[in-house]
Design a protein around this motif. Sequence first.
Motif, PDB file in Angstrom:
ATOM      1  N   THR A 100       0.835  -1.205   0.000  1.00 54.04           N
ATOM      2  CA  THR A 100       0.000   0.000   0.000  1.00 54.04           C
ATOM      3  C   THR A 100       0.869   1.254   0.000  1.00 54.04           C
ATOM      4  OG1 THR A 100      -1.872  -1.082   1.101  1.00 54.04           O
ATOM      5  CG2 THR A 100      -1.725   1.312   1.295  1.00 54.04           C
ATOM      6  N   GLU A 101       1.905   1.253   0.835  1.00 52.35           N
ATOM      7  CA  GLU A 101       2.810   2.407   0.862  1.00 52.35           C
ATOM      8  C   GLU A 101       3.569   2.546  -0.457  1.00 52.35           C
ATOM      9  OE1 GLU A 101       5.407   3.049   4.104  1.00 52.35           O
ATOM     10  OE2 GLU A 101       3.836   2.916   5.621  1.00 52.35           O
ATOM     11  N   ALA A 102       3.823   1.431  -1.124  1.00 50.62           N
ATOM     12  CA  ALA A 102       4.505   1.495  -2.420  1.00 50.62           C
ATOM     13  C   ALA A 102       3.635   2.215  -3.452  1.00 50.62           C
ATOM     14  CB  ALA A 102       4.841   0.086  -2.895  1.00 50.62           C
ATOM     15  N   LEU A 103       2.332   1.953  -3.421  1.00 52.27           N
ATOM     16  CA  LEU A 103       1.423   2.636  -4.356  1.00 52.27           C
ATOM     17  C   LEU A 103       1.288   4.111  -3.985  1.00 52.27           C
ATOM     18  CD1 LEU A 103      -0.449   2.579  -6.755  1.00 52.27           C
ATOM     19  CD2 LEU A 103      -2.293   1.754  -5.270  1.00 52.27           C
ATOM     20  N   ILE A 104       1.243   4.405  -2.680  1.00 48.82           N
ATOM     21  CA  ILE A 104       1.213   5.806  -2.244  1.00 48.82           C
ATOM     22  C   ILE A 104       2.445   6.530  -2.764  1.00 48.82           C
ATOM     23  CG2 ILE A 104       1.372   7.333  -0.243  1.00 48.82           C
ATOM     24  CD1 ILE A 104      -0.297   5.315   1.317  1.00 48.82           C
ATOM     25  N   SER A 105       3.605   5.893  -2.639  1.00 52.09           N
ATOM     26  CA  SER A 105       4.863   6.471  -3.103  1.00 52.09           C
ATOM     27  C   SER A 105       4.816   6.744  -4.603  1.00 52.09           C
ATOM     28  CB  SER A 105       6.025   5.527  -2.772  1.00 52.09           C
ATOM     29  OG  SER A 105       7.235   5.996  -3.318  1.00 52.09           O
ATOM     30  N   LEU A 106       4.297   5.790  -5.363  1.00 53.33           N
ATOM     31  CA  LEU A 106       4.200   5.956  -6.821  1.00 53.33           C
ATOM     32  C   LEU A 106       3.304   7.154  -7.167  1.00 53.33           C
ATOM     33  CD1 LEU A 106       3.668   3.122  -9.427  1.00 53.33           C
ATOM     34  CD2 LEU A 106       2.350   5.225  -9.560  1.00 53.33           C
ATOM     35  N   LEU A 107       2.158   7.264  -6.485  1.00 56.34           N
ATOM     36  CA  LEU A 107       1.212   8.334  -6.795  1.00 56.34           C
ATOM     37  C   LEU A 107       1.754   9.705  -6.384  1.00 56.34           C
ATOM     38  CD1 LEU A 107      -2.067   6.502  -5.750  1.00 56.34           C
ATOM     39  CD2 LEU A 107      -1.395   7.133  -8.063  1.00 56.34           C
ATOM     40  N   ILE A 108       2.481   9.765  -5.272  1.00 56.60           N
ATOM     41  CA  ILE A 108       3.109  11.032  -4.887  1.00 56.60           C
ATOM     42  C   ILE A 108       4.175  11.404  -5.912  1.00 56.60           C
ATOM     43  CG2 ILE A 108       4.618  12.148  -3.190  1.00 56.60           C
ATOM     44  CD1 ILE A 108       3.132  10.665  -1.009  1.00 56.60           C
ATOM     45  N   GLY A 109       4.938  10.406  -6.362  1.00 59.31           N
ATOM     46  CA  GLY A 109       5.971  10.651  -7.368  1.00 59.31           C
ATOM     47  C   GLY A 109       5.409  11.161  -8.680  1.00 59.31           C
ATOM     48  N   ARG A 110       4.199  10.737  -9.024  1.00 56.30           N
ATOM     49  CA  ARG A 110       3.543  11.221 -10.249  1.00 56.30           C
ATOM     50  C   ARG A 110       2.754  12.501  -9.998  1.00 56.30           C
ATOM     51  NH1 ARG A 110       6.007  10.251 -14.202  1.00 56.30           N
ATOM     52  NH2 ARG A 110       4.221  11.034 -15.371  1.00 56.30           N
ATOM     53  N   ASP A 111       2.816  13.029  -8.777  1.00 58.29           N
ATOM     54  CA  ASP A 111       2.080  14.226  -8.361  1.00 58.29           C
ATOM     55  C   ASP A 111       0.591  14.088  -8.657  1.00 58.29           C
ATOM     56  OD1 ASP A 111       1.532  16.623  -7.237  1.00 58.29           O
ATOM     57  OD2 ASP A 111       2.603  17.855  -8.698  1.00 58.29           O
ATOM     58  N   PHE A 112       0.013  13.014  -8.139  1.00 57.33           N
ATOM     59  CA  PHE A 112      -1.426  12.784  -8.280  1.00 57.33           C
ATOM     60  C   PHE A 112      -2.126  13.637  -7.223  1.00 57.33           C
ATOM     61  CE2 PHE A 112      -5.130   9.774  -7.387  1.00 57.33           C
ATOM     62  CZ  PHE A 112      -5.881  10.286  -8.423  1.00 57.33           C
TER      63      PHE A 112
END
Length: 362
Positions: free
Chosen positions: A186-198
Amino acid sequence: MNTETDYLKSIAEEIVQSGNKEIKNPNHHLLTEAKRLEKAIMHSLNSIENFTQRDTFCFNTLQKLVQISDILFDFTRSLDPNVKVLVELLTAIKQLMPSEIRPNLKLSRAFVEMQKTNLTAQWARYQTVLEQQAIDPRLIGIAGIPFKRFTERKHQLYWSDFTWLRGYQAKLDIMDWNEADCSGKTEALISLLIGRDFNDDRFYIYCKKYIQNRLKGITGKRNRLLEYAFCEKLVLEDTQVGIAAFDLRSNSVSARLLKWIKEEIVFVQTHELDRPQTKLVFKWNVEMIAFFFKLLHEKQAFGKIPLEPFAETIAANCSSVGKDDIQPATIHSRFYMKDLQVIKAIETLLVEMLEIVRIYLR
């Protein structure tokens, strides 16, 4: 060139006014004019050397063609042969200068309609993968918002929306969930979305609640501040410079989260009280406490530690009869006392303790 696109627009309006929605082939005049216009536009693009003029010409022309495409699409609400003529014309121009298309170029409704089937299938595949990773279902739903923005077609979409989605898909495609540098999937997906500036509000709120849940089981002012600082560090590490935001009209999700975390830190620092430290309450006086710990120190029960910091640790964690607070200097000075009464009292205690040990050995 605007007059030439206006002529194409007049042809499209005549098609709508005819009321004939059942067609198998594109309108002859529309097709002929589109082919002529494609050559004229490409000639102009190749002739303009000034970048600003070229950019302005390209943007204005594409905007006009998008409007004409929408006129035809809104008439039949389908990708009929006439609409496809405009789609092909727009595609040809975009392919000529893909890197020079402005982010604020509106997407034609026909283009969005063409993406629906493919994006629906792709999100279904991504969703299955995320569910197999046991990621929080609420976050999976939020992660699907960029795809649903295209498939549900409720809002005006722009070129930046399409390019953002392609970048997001690329990240999902290469994501190695088993090697993610996070404490969980779950934290990995959060990290991905923050990195894409969602920066959708629903994701921002989810992140806030996620951090709040992390803080629920943490007590003590210092520990709570450390956890907020750790979350702040994670957000900073996930933030990528130069990435276009999901919503260009809103602040980045990183900026919003960092601002909120800082406000939480200030609140804790200002309003939360330090939990009083529970001390070991001895029924001895200060002299007995000091002498007892001095014996333990000499036997290196706590390893090799200088007497001064050792005295500070004792003072911070111990209290004596009638004296809740003991000064480190007092403890340190009592290390060297030679009061026979204190020594005999400790001897009596140690003898009694030795008898208890011998009982266990029998």
